[in-house]
Design a protein around this motif. Sequence first.
Motif, PDB file in Angstrom:
ATOM      1  N   TRP A   1      40.925  50.382   8.957  1.00  0.00           N
ATOM      2  CA  TRP A   1      41.241  50.953   7.628  1.00  0.00           C
ATOM      3  C   TRP A   1      41.840  52.288   7.621  1.00  0.00           C
ATOM      4  O   TRP A   1      42.419  52.482   7.219  1.00  0.00           O
ATOM      5  CB  TRP A   1      39.926  50.979   6.898  1.00  0.00           C
ATOM      6  N   GLU A   2      41.310  52.975   8.632  1.00  0.00           N
ATOM      7  CA  GLU A   2      41.830  54.506   8.918  1.00  0.00           C
ATOM      8  C   GLU A   2      43.269  54.165   9.398  1.00  0.00           C
ATOM      9  O   GLU A   2      44.130  54.993   8.981  1.00  0.00           O
ATOM     10  CB  GLU A   2      41.070  55.100   9.939  1.00  0.00           C
ATOM     11  N   SER A   3      43.473  53.237  10.304  1.00  0.00           N
ATOM     12  CA  SER A   3      45.028  53.202  11.022  1.00  0.00           C
ATOM     13  C   SER A   3      45.916  52.344   9.828  1.00  0.00           C
ATOM     14  O   SER A   3      46.995  52.544  10.086  1.00  0.00           O
ATOM     15  CB  SER A   3      44.960  52.448  12.131  1.00  0.00           C
ATOM     16  N   SER A   4      45.252  51.791   8.935  1.00  0.00           N
ATOM     17  CA  SER A   4      46.322  51.038   7.819  1.00  0.00           C
ATOM     18  C   SER A   4      47.042  52.047   7.179  1.00  0.00           C
ATOM     19  O   SER A   4      48.019  51.790   6.549  1.00  0.00           O
ATOM     20  CB  SER A   4      45.476  50.262   6.927  1.00  0.00           C
ATOM     21  N   ASN A   5      46.631  53.328   6.918  1.00  0.00           N
ATOM     22  CA  ASN A   5      47.586  54.258   6.193  1.00  0.00           C
ATOM     23  C   ASN A   5      47.054  55.627   6.816  1.00  0.00           C
ATOM     24  O   ASN A   5      45.996  55.892   7.387  1.00  0.00           O
ATOM     25  CB  ASN A   5      46.941  54.089   5.005  1.00  0.00           C
ATOM     26  N   SER A   6      48.264  56.394   7.052  1.00  0.00           N
ATOM     27  CA  SER A   6      47.969  57.719   7.884  1.00  0.00           C
ATOM     28  C   SER A   6      47.298  58.644   6.921  1.00  0.00           C
ATOM     29  O   SER A   6      46.543  59.545   7.584  1.00  0.00           O
ATOM     30  CB  SER A   6      49.074  58.253   8.427  1.00  0.00           C
ATOM     31  N   ASN A   7      46.869  58.292   5.932  1.00  0.00           N
ATOM     32  CA  ASN A   7      46.406  59.331   4.713  1.00  0.00           C
ATOM     33  C   ASN A   7      44.608  58.777   4.841  1.00  0.00           C
ATOM     34  O   ASN A   7      43.894  59.433   4.189  1.00  0.00           O
ATOM     35  CB  ASN A   7      46.693  59.237   3.584  1.00  0.00           C
ATOM     36  N   ASN A   8      44.424  57.655   5.452  1.00  0.00           N
ATOM     37  CA  ASN A   8      43.012  56.969   5.389  1.00  0.00           C
ATOM     38  C   ASN A   8      42.152  57.891   6.393  1.00  0.00           C
ATOM     39  O   ASN A   8      42.554  57.965   7.468  1.00  0.00           O
ATOM     40  CB  ASN A   8      42.886  55.995   5.538  1.00  0.00           C
ATOM     41  N   LYS A   9      41.294  58.489   5.871  1.00  0.00           N
ATOM     42  CA  LYS A   9      40.067  59.075   6.856  1.00  0.00           C
ATOM     43  C   LYS A   9      38.591  58.756   6.285  1.00  0.00           C
ATOM     44  O   LYS A   9      38.334  59.256   5.173  1.00  0.00           O
ATOM     45  CB  LYS A   9      40.296  60.689   7.079  1.00  0.00           C
ATOM     46  N   PHE A  10      37.967  58.144   7.152  1.00  0.00           N
ATOM     47  CA  PHE A  10      36.609  57.401   6.604  1.00  0.00           C
ATOM     48  C   PHE A  10      35.576  58.684   6.466  1.00  0.00           C
ATOM     49  O   PHE A  10      35.253  59.383   7.532  1.00  0.00           O
ATOM     50  CB  PHE A  10      36.003  56.586   7.347  1.00  0.00           C
ATOM     51  N   ILE A  11      35.097  59.010   5.338  1.00  0.00           N
ATOM     52  CA  ILE A  11      34.188  60.069   4.948  1.00  0.00           C
ATOM     53  C   ILE A  11      33.168  59.474   4.211  1.00  0.00           C
ATOM     54  O   ILE A  11      33.247  58.950   3.033  1.00  0.00           O
ATOM     55  CB  ILE A  11      34.865  61.423   4.342  1.00  0.00           C
ATOM     56  N   PRO A  12      31.809  59.666   4.854  1.00  0.00           N
ATOM     57  CA  PRO A  12      30.849  58.879   4.036  1.00  0.00           C
ATOM     58  C   PRO A  12      30.635  59.472   2.750  1.00  0.00           C
ATOM     59  O   PRO A  12      30.555  60.772   2.377  1.00  0.00           O
ATOM     60  CB  PRO A  12      29.656  59.215   5.046  1.00  0.00           C
ATOM     61  N   SER A  13      30.397  58.642   1.679  1.00  0.00           N
ATOM     62  CA  SER A  13      30.301  59.053   0.276  1.00  0.00           C
ATOM     63  C   SER A  13      29.306  58.509  -0.339  1.00  0.00           C
ATOM     64  O   SER A  13      29.371  57.166  -0.853  1.00  0.00           O
ATOM     65  CB  SER A  13      31.779  58.810  -0.401  1.00  0.00           C
ATOM     66  N   PRO A  14      27.892  58.998  -0.508  1.00  0.00           N
ATOM     67  CA  PRO A  14      26.822  58.540  -1.416  1.00  0.00           C
ATOM     68  C   PRO A  14      27.310  57.929  -2.793  1.00  0.00           C
ATOM     69  O   PRO A  14      26.792  57.077  -3.248  1.00  0.00           O
ATOM     70  CB  PRO A  14      25.876  59.432  -1.272  1.00  0.00           C
ATOM     71  N   GLU A  15      28.295  58.911  -3.274  1.00  0.00           N
ATOM     72  CA  GLU A  15      28.674  58.489  -4.503  1.00  0.00           C
ATOM     73  C   GLU A  15      29.366  57.426  -4.806  1.00  0.00           C
ATOM     74  O   GLU A  15      29.364  56.645  -5.789  1.00  0.00           O
ATOM     75  CB  GLU A  15      29.659  59.703  -5.064  1.00  0.00           C
ATOM     76  N   LYS A  16      30.274  56.885  -3.902  1.00  0.00           N
ATOM     77  CA  LYS A  16      30.947  55.654  -3.803  1.00  0.00           C
ATOM     78  C   LYS A  16      29.979  54.512  -3.666  1.00  0.00           C
ATOM     79  O   LYS A  16      30.099  53.316  -4.165  1.00  0.00           O
ATOM     80  CB  LYS A  16      32.068  55.450  -2.910  1.00  0.00           C
ATOM     81  N   VAL A  17      28.964  54.625  -2.933  1.00  0.00           N
ATOM     82  CA  VAL A  17      27.896  53.697  -2.596  1.00  0.00           C
ATOM     83  C   VAL A  17      27.389  53.441  -4.211  1.00  0.00           C
ATOM     84  O   VAL A  17      26.969  52.380  -4.651  1.00  0.00           O
ATOM     85  CB  VAL A  17      26.873  54.399  -1.472  1.00  0.00           C
ATOM     86  N   ARG A  18      26.847  54.528  -4.509  1.00  0.00           N
ATOM     87  CA  ARG A  18      25.982  54.330  -5.950  1.00  0.00           C
ATOM     88  C   ARG A  18      26.926  53.976  -6.987  1.00  0.00           C
ATOM     89  O   ARG A  18      26.384  53.006  -7.982  1.00  0.00           O
ATOM     90  CB  ARG A  18      25.388  55.940  -6.415  1.00  0.00           C
TER      91      ARG A  18
END
Length: 171
Positions: free
Chosen positions: A35-52
């Motif tokens: 996912w990170e390599s699919s777009n140079s702007n992607n950086k996985f940062i854990p987000s409890p808000e997105k989970v909720r």
Amino acid sequence: ESLKFQESGVLGVVKEVFLPLYNAFRFFVQNMERWESSNSNNKFIPSPEKVRATENPTDVWISAATQGLIKFVHEEMAAYRLYTVMPALVRFVTQLTNWYVRLNRDRLKGLEGGDDEAETGLQVLYDVLLDVTILMAPFTPFITEYFYQHLRKLQPSYAQSADGGGSSNPV
């Protein structure tokens, strides 16, 4: 009454818990990197808000199952019923690997729903893996330490805390 070490019991735990959990962890890492390599702007940062905020039924289900497991384990540990905990953990790992990961495989790979859906699924999987890792630490300290050391590196405060400064690490 003497307890005997049984190799078959150890192999059963490895087969039913450790290998499936490791495979889910490895699947998460591989797809997060993809996912990170699919777009140079992607950086996985854990987000409890997105989970909720997710409305995906399987995300909501696995998150609820995780919270239910946490509650169950805390109650059983408080009552010293340790023998009931391991079967519950085995059932949960089976649900996580045989149901959640399998049902969401294409979505987590970004093949179904695009990058936004892939990120949401990865956020949920990260959250579940982190919770289960922390929950299982008293029972299986070595493998959970391995998972934890890798998962915590994704936290935004990790770089700061590694230098001894910055805000407290939430993980």
